[in-house]
Design a protein around this motif. Sequence first.
Motif, PDB file in Angstrom:
ATOM      1  N   ARG A  97      73.061  14.114   4.396  1.00  0.00           N
ATOM      2  CA  ARG A  97      74.029  15.179   4.189  1.00  0.00           C
ATOM      3  C   ARG A  97      74.163  16.051   5.432  1.00  0.00           C
ATOM      4  O   ARG A  97      73.342  15.966   6.346  1.00  0.00           O
ATOM      5  CB  ARG A  97      73.632  16.007   2.977  1.00  0.00           C
ATOM      6  CG  ARG A  97      73.745  15.206   1.695  1.00  0.00           C
ATOM      7  CD  ARG A  97      73.550  16.051   0.485  1.00  0.00           C
ATOM      8  NE  ARG A  97      73.661  15.282  -0.739  1.00  0.00           N
ATOM      9  CZ  ARG A  97      74.789  15.060  -1.390  1.00  0.00           C
ATOM     10  NH1 ARG A  97      75.922  15.542  -0.911  1.00  0.00           N
ATOM     11  NH2 ARG A  97      74.802  14.360  -2.506  1.00  0.00           N
ATOM     12  N   SER A  98      75.188  16.899   5.398  1.00  0.00           N
ATOM     13  CA  SER A  98      75.507  17.751   6.537  1.00  0.00           C
ATOM     14  C   SER A  98      74.264  18.468   7.052  1.00  0.00           C
ATOM     15  O   SER A  98      73.501  19.034   6.275  1.00  0.00           O
ATOM     16  CB  SER A  98      76.556  18.768   6.113  1.00  0.00           C
ATOM     17  OG  SER A  98      76.764  19.703   7.128  1.00  0.00           O
ATOM     18  N   GLY A  99      74.050  18.444   8.354  1.00  0.00           N
ATOM     19  CA  GLY A  99      72.921  19.164   8.948  1.00  0.00           C
ATOM     20  C   GLY A  99      71.676  18.309   9.078  1.00  0.00           C
ATOM     21  O   GLY A  99      70.751  18.685   9.774  1.00  0.00           O
ATOM     22  N   ARG A 152      84.353   5.860   9.505  1.00  0.00           N
ATOM     23  CA  ARG A 152      85.218   7.044   9.646  1.00  0.00           C
ATOM     24  C   ARG A 152      84.428   8.135  10.347  1.00  0.00           C
ATOM     25  O   ARG A 152      84.322   9.248   9.852  1.00  0.00           O
ATOM     26  CB  ARG A 152      85.678   7.540   8.272  1.00  0.00           C
ATOM     27  CG  ARG A 152      86.677   6.614   7.631  1.00  0.00           C
ATOM     28  CD  ARG A 152      86.877   6.962   6.180  1.00  0.00           C
ATOM     29  NE  ARG A 152      87.457   8.287   6.019  1.00  0.00           N
ATOM     30  CZ  ARG A 152      87.664   8.839   4.826  1.00  0.00           C
ATOM     31  NH1 ARG A 152      87.330   8.203   3.740  1.00  0.00           N
ATOM     32  NH2 ARG A 152      88.201  10.024   4.750  1.00  0.00           N
ATOM     33  N   ASN A 188      77.228  11.622   5.821  1.00  0.00           N
ATOM     34  CA  ASN A 188      78.300  12.578   5.569  1.00  0.00           C
ATOM     35  C   ASN A 188      78.709  13.320   6.834  1.00  0.00           C
ATOM     36  O   ASN A 188      77.955  13.372   7.803  1.00  0.00           O
ATOM     37  CB  ASN A 188      77.837  13.590   4.517  1.00  0.00           C
ATOM     38  CG  ASN A 188      77.986  13.051   3.114  1.00  0.00           C
ATOM     39  OD1 ASN A 188      78.419  11.930   2.905  1.00  0.00           O
ATOM     40  ND2 ASN A 188      77.630  13.864   2.146  1.00  0.00           N
ATOM     41  N   PRO A 189      79.916  13.920   6.818  1.00  0.00           N
ATOM     42  CA  PRO A 189      80.323  14.710   7.978  1.00  0.00           C
ATOM     43  C   PRO A 189      79.299  15.810   8.249  1.00  0.00           C
ATOM     44  O   PRO A 189      78.828  16.468   7.322  1.00  0.00           O
ATOM     45  CB  PRO A 189      81.665  15.311   7.571  1.00  0.00           C
ATOM     46  CG  PRO A 189      82.017  14.767   6.255  1.00  0.00           C
ATOM     47  CD  PRO A 189      80.957  13.853   5.791  1.00  0.00           C
ATOM     48  N   GLY A 190      78.950  16.003   9.508  1.00  0.00           N
ATOM     49  CA  GLY A 190      77.960  17.024   9.848  1.00  0.00           C
ATOM     50  C   GLY A 190      76.559  16.459   9.970  1.00  0.00           C
ATOM     51  O   GLY A 190      75.683  17.106  10.505  1.00  0.00           O
ATOM     52  N   ARG A 202      79.343   4.663   3.952  1.00  0.00           N
ATOM     53  CA  ARG A 202      80.406   5.265   4.744  1.00  0.00           C
ATOM     54  C   ARG A 202      79.813   6.084   5.882  1.00  0.00           C
ATOM     55  O   ARG A 202      78.955   6.924   5.656  1.00  0.00           O
ATOM     56  CB  ARG A 202      81.268   6.166   3.863  1.00  0.00           C
ATOM     57  CG  ARG A 202      82.139   5.366   2.925  1.00  0.00           C
ATOM     58  CD  ARG A 202      82.864   6.271   1.970  1.00  0.00           C
ATOM     59  NE  ARG A 202      81.929   6.887   1.048  1.00  0.00           N
ATOM     60  CZ  ARG A 202      82.305   7.432  -0.098  1.00  0.00           C
ATOM     61  NH1 ARG A 202      83.560   7.457  -0.444  1.00  0.00           N
ATOM     62  NH2 ARG A 202      81.405   7.976  -0.895  1.00  0.00           N
ATOM     63  N   ARG A 220      80.560   8.916   8.215  1.00  0.00           N
ATOM     64  CA  ARG A 220      81.526   9.982   8.446  1.00  0.00           C
ATOM     65  C   ARG A 220      80.954  11.080   9.335  1.00  0.00           C
ATOM     66  O   ARG A 220      81.579  12.093   9.563  1.00  0.00           O
ATOM     67  CB  ARG A 220      81.982  10.580   7.113  1.00  0.00           C
ATOM     68  CG  ARG A 220      82.867   9.599   6.353  1.00  0.00           C
ATOM     69  CD  ARG A 220      83.377  10.206   5.095  1.00  0.00           C
ATOM     70  NE  ARG A 220      82.320  10.310   4.118  1.00  0.00           N
ATOM     71  CZ  ARG A 220      82.544  10.496   2.817  1.00  0.00           C
ATOM     72  NH1 ARG A 220      83.768  10.626   2.386  1.00  0.00           N
ATOM     73  NH2 ARG A 220      81.549  10.571   1.977  1.00  0.00           N
ATOM     74  N   LEU A 266      82.954  11.081  12.878  1.00  0.00           N
ATOM     75  CA  LEU A 266      83.471  12.198  13.673  1.00  0.00           C
ATOM     76  C   LEU A 266      83.382  11.817  15.141  1.00  0.00           C
ATOM     77  O   LEU A 266      84.280  12.082  15.917  1.00  0.00           O
ATOM     78  CB  LEU A 266      82.626  13.449  13.439  1.00  0.00           C
ATOM     79  CG  LEU A 266      82.793  14.175  12.125  1.00  0.00           C
ATOM     80  CD1 LEU A 266      81.817  15.333  12.040  1.00  0.00           C
ATOM     81  CD2 LEU A 266      84.218  14.681  11.998  1.00  0.00           C
TER      82      LEU A 266
END
Lengths: 240, 274
Positions: free
Chosen positions: A122-124, A179, A140-142, A156, A158, A181
């Motif tokens: 997860r983010s971070g 996908r 996840n993004p981040g 995924r 991201r 960043l």
Amino acid sequence: MAAALSIASDPHQPHLLTLPPPQEASSLLQEVRQALSLGAIQGSLNLICGDWRLRLPDLEALQSLLTQQGLTLVQLQADHPETRVAAASLGLHLGPNTGELQHPPKAAPTIPALTVHQGTLRSGEHLQADGSLLVLGDVNPGAQISAVGHVLVWGRLRGVAHAGRLGDDQATIVALQMRPLQLRIAGAVARGPDEVPAAGLCEEARLENGEIRIDPASPRWPLQGMPTQGLNVGSSPSAQ
Amino acid sequence: MTATPARVILICSGKGGVGKTTLTANLGIALARLGETTVVLDADFGLRNLDLLLGLENRIVYNAQDVLEETCRLEQALVKHKQEPNLSLLPAGNARMLDWLTSDDMKKIVGMVAERANFVLIDCPAGIETGFRNAAAAAREAIVITTPEMAAVRDADRVIGLLNTQGVAPVQMVLNRVRPKMVANQEMLGVNDVTDILALPLLGLVLEDEQVITSTNRGEPLTLNGSLSPAGRAYMNVARRLRGEEVPLIDPSRERRGLRARLMGKIRRTTGLF
């Protein structure tokens, strides 16, 4: 034939410097200087001397040269008894005779172990692997993942992925859904593509002429030939 | 004292201003109206305002700090809501509590409160620092509230990761301040975009509602009214789902059409034309 330097991928491991047979070489210091001029390295060093006959002054001169370069001589592998005595009197760790030593394969770099992470990042969260990295889950993004070898995401991707963290430009990034960043392979950096890829298309990023390209993943599994022992399964990343 | 152990639910978001305190206040009232003994606990010691939203600010005599220091009993510190006697509030102490409060203190106080309630809702401070960690240590389950904005979703994702490492489960999600029109025009993240990233069960969907602001200023949560506004209905549904009832989620796109259809229906009925 010149002295061969093999640089350790792990910063905690010593580098290896193998001297050529003495009859083919010029002087010790010249050989070492030549080998070290190829790349600026630091840390500890193992010297494999083979049949070289090195006396105390030779080794002392060598040590001061290495210290100037930011290297520490920690271990010596020598066959010549005089060299072994000189090394021992300097307090150097003596490795086994070269005859007993199994040479690390020079062509194939040491095969890195595979780290498997199960679960979504997860983010971070930031996951780093010393070998290759397989994530069974989403990034996840981040979130950020990086590996010395390949990065594989069974899910995924991201966030940000970095393959070949220590400069391996053959490293690839594979994801079931690409996908990101940002992608990084060795020293190259690329922003992720703006368009959303079709679902169910597994893609692979690799370095070509200094640029990161994304193509449909090749059916070849990039970890082929990798030993499965030493598989190390982690479930919680080092969150930072 | 109740037979079944209380459900201790942390309400958190990471980002500030997405509606943690509003959800806590409304959910507290809604659960109380459904007959559950509920205690809301303000864990936002630095910037407390749960008391304000519940309209109980002027009734506070003691607070959590006094309970911990044993200068009063827990019953004295709990402020009963004026209209909903099933709901009480344990107010936060002053901001200096931040300096010394530990997760053990938090566990102690939550443990005491949990003995006399069916539901304990902890209003968590924004951020992921000690305040959040202390509150999370005391909670068993969590509701993560977020809005359909990238920054809020990103922070929520981070918080979910931390909750997972702290062993808080289940973690559910409430999506707040959804604007159906903007979602339809793809100017705002949709429900699917958010659930796609956070991968949590959706406990509720709250549409943007101006009445939230007026109700906040008046200190009367929306769920207090008999005739519910859209957001009030959504909060009520969250409470029902928390208790295990099956309540279908509203569809934001249908909600918009529904408004027009309702209007047309009204005209049809009153004029008898069509």
